[in-house]
Each structure stands twice: as structure tokens, then as C-alpha cells.
Design a protein around this motif. Structure first.
Motif, short mmCIF file in Angstrom:
data_model
loop_
_atom_site.label_atom_id
_atom_site.label_comp_id
_atom_site.label_asym_id
_atom_site.label_seq_id
_atom_site.Cartn_x
_atom_site.Cartn_y
_atom_site.Cartn_z
N ARG A 211 1.00 -1.31 0.30
CA ARG A 211 -0.25 0.11 0.16
C ARG A 211 0.72 1.51 -0.25
O ARG A 211 0.50 2.35 -0.62
CB ARG A 211 -1.07 0.24 1.15
N ALA A 212 1.91 1.26 0.67
CA ALA A 212 2.89 3.00 0.40
C ALA A 212 4.14 2.47 -0.57
O ALA A 212 4.85 1.28 -0.80
CB ALA A 212 3.50 2.45 1.90
N ARG A 213 4.56 3.33 -0.80
CA ARG A 213 5.35 3.87 -1.63
C ARG A 213 6.83 3.73 -0.80
O ARG A 213 6.98 4.16 0.19
CB ARG A 213 5.43 4.40 -3.01
N TRP A 214 8.15 2.94 -0.77
CA TRP A 214 9.53 3.12 -0.62
C TRP A 214 8.87 2.04 0.26
O TRP A 214 10.32 2.26 1.32
CB TRP A 214 9.60 4.40 -1.07
N ASP A 215 8.64 1.82 0.46
CA ASP A 215 8.43 0.81 2.22
C ASP A 215 8.06 -0.59 1.76
O ASP A 215 7.45 -1.45 1.26
CB ASP A 215 6.85 1.40 2.71
N PHE A 216 9.37 -1.88 2.32
CA PHE A 216 9.00 -3.00 2.58
C PHE A 216 8.82 -3.49 4.09
O PHE A 216 9.22 -4.87 3.68
CB PHE A 216 11.14 -3.36 1.91
N SER A 217 8.79 -3.03 4.66
CA SER A 217 8.29 -2.54 6.06
C SER A 217 7.09 -4.28 6.47
O SER A 217 6.47 -3.87 5.47
CB SER A 217 8.10 -1.76 7.61
N SER A 218 6.78 -4.81 6.94
CA SER A 218 5.84 -6.12 7.43
C SER A 218 5.37 -6.51 6.27
O SER A 218 4.14 -6.38 5.83
CB SER A 218 4.76 -4.92 7.95
N SER A 219 6.28 -6.40 4.73
CA SER A 219 6.19 -7.30 3.54
C SER A 219 5.48 -8.50 3.72
O SER A 219 5.17 -9.16 2.97
CB SER A 219 7.24 -7.13 2.51
N THR A 220 5.94 -9.40 4.81
CA THR A 220 5.43 -10.86 5.01
C THR A 220 3.82 -10.91 5.78
O THR A 220 3.03 -11.87 5.45
CB THR A 220 5.86 -11.52 6.37
N TYR A 221 3.00 -9.49 5.93
CA TYR A 221 1.48 -9.45 6.06
C TYR A 221 1.02 -9.09 5.08
O TYR A 221 1.05 -7.74 4.59
CB TYR A 221 1.34 -8.50 7.44
N LYS A 222 -0.28 -10.12 4.73
CA LYS A 222 -1.36 -9.48 3.78
C LYS A 222 -1.93 -8.03 4.33
O LYS A 222 -2.17 -7.41 3.04
CB LYS A 222 -2.04 -10.66 3.45
N ASP A 223 -2.15 -7.97 5.38
CA ASP A 223 -3.07 -6.22 5.60
C ASP A 223 -2.62 -5.17 4.79
O ASP A 223 -2.73 -4.06 5.27
CB ASP A 223 -3.48 -6.25 7.44
N VAL A 224 -1.31 -5.61 4.39
CA VAL A 224 -0.25 -4.23 4.03
C VAL A 224 -0.51 -4.02 2.51
O VAL A 224 0.06 -2.92 2.12
CB VAL A 224 1.46 -3.91 4.76
N TYR A 225 -0.99 -5.24 2.01
CA TYR A 225 -1.21 -4.69 0.38
C TYR A 225 -2.66 -4.64 0.03
O TYR A 225 -3.74 -5.26 1.39
CB TYR A 225 -1.07 -6.32 -0.29
N ASN A 226 -2.86 -3.16 -0.78
CA ASN A 226 -4.04 -3.02 -0.70
C ASN A 226 -4.71 -3.46 -2.20
O ASN A 226 -5.85 -3.53 -2.62
CB ASN A 226 -3.89 -1.75 -0.42
#
Length: 126
Positions: free
Chosen positions: A99-114
Motif C-alpha cells: 500500500r505504501a511507496r518505498w516501504d518494505f516493512s511488514s511485507s510478510t503480512y497481507k494487511d499491508v497490501y491493498n
């Protein structure tokens, strides 16, 4: 905006498949991308993720050493090369954009993908 996953199919154990995820409608060259999978009756689980530049990657323990995620930002496409496939890899595979640009944090969690693709079915026979 659309993510189109393709490349799934039926393969024997030990075989290989290459999944592709093509984005249209906007560029995701500034976003991390991920692959998830969902087997029948199970929760959707993380498979692999790649940072916007492609420099950083992350893998689930179950696929580490067998799967490789990559991307071609010029083609707005992400790939998942799957080798040494096992019957337990059988699932619908989904690609997603962070969901965020230039952000690889929490990339294993599906909630950060939109943004999510429609999924492609991978069936591995024993």
C-alpha cells in the motif's frame, strides 16, 4: 488498476512453473510486491515479497531455496519462479502490491497490501 496473475497449471512433483503478475492502470515501480497463496480450507499465507528496487527479498520458510521472486519494472511485472514443486504447494497464488511507496516493512503480512490480483491455480500432483 489491475494485477493480472498468470502461469499456473498442473505439474508433477519436482517440476517447475513460472508465475507472472502484470500490472496495468498505474505503475508499481515504487511499491514492494508480494505473492501469497491459499489452499482449499486454509488461510491465505505469505510466499514471497520483493522491494521496489528488487534489491531486497523475503521468503516463507516453506519455499526458501525453491522459489525465487523477481521483477521487471520496465514491464511493470513481477515473477515467481517455482522449482522442486511439492504437492503441498498446491494452491491459488495471488500477487499483491504494498500500500505504501518505498516501504518494505511488514511485507510478510497481507494487511499491508491493498491491490490484489485475481489468482492463478497451481496444482502439483504426486
Amino acid at each position: 488498476v489491475q494485477l493480472q496473475a498468470s502461469g499456473g497449471g498442473l505439474v508433477q512433483a519436482g517440476g517447475s512453473l513460472r508465475l507472472s503478475c502484470a500490472a496495468s492502470g498505474r505503475t508499481f515501480s515504487d511499491n514492494a510486491m508480494g505473492w501469497f497463496r491459499q489452499a482449499p480450507g486454509k488461510e491465505r499465507e505469505f510466499v514471497a515479497a520483493i522491494s521496489w528496487s528488487g534489491v531486497s527479498t523475503s521468503y516463507a520458510d516453506s519455499v526458501k531455496g525453491r522459489f525465487t521472486i523477481s521483477r521487471d519494472n520496465a514491464k511493470n511485472t513481477v515473477y515467481l519462479q517455482m522449482n522442486s514443486l511439492k504437492p503441498e504447494d498446491t494452491a491459488v497464488y495471488y500477487c499483491a502490491a504494498h500500500r505504501a511507496r518505498w516501504d518494505f516493512s511488514s511485507s510478510t503480512y497481507k494487511d499491508v497490501y491493498n491491490y490484489w490480483g485475481q489468482g492463478t491455480l497451481v496444482t502439483v500432483s504426486s
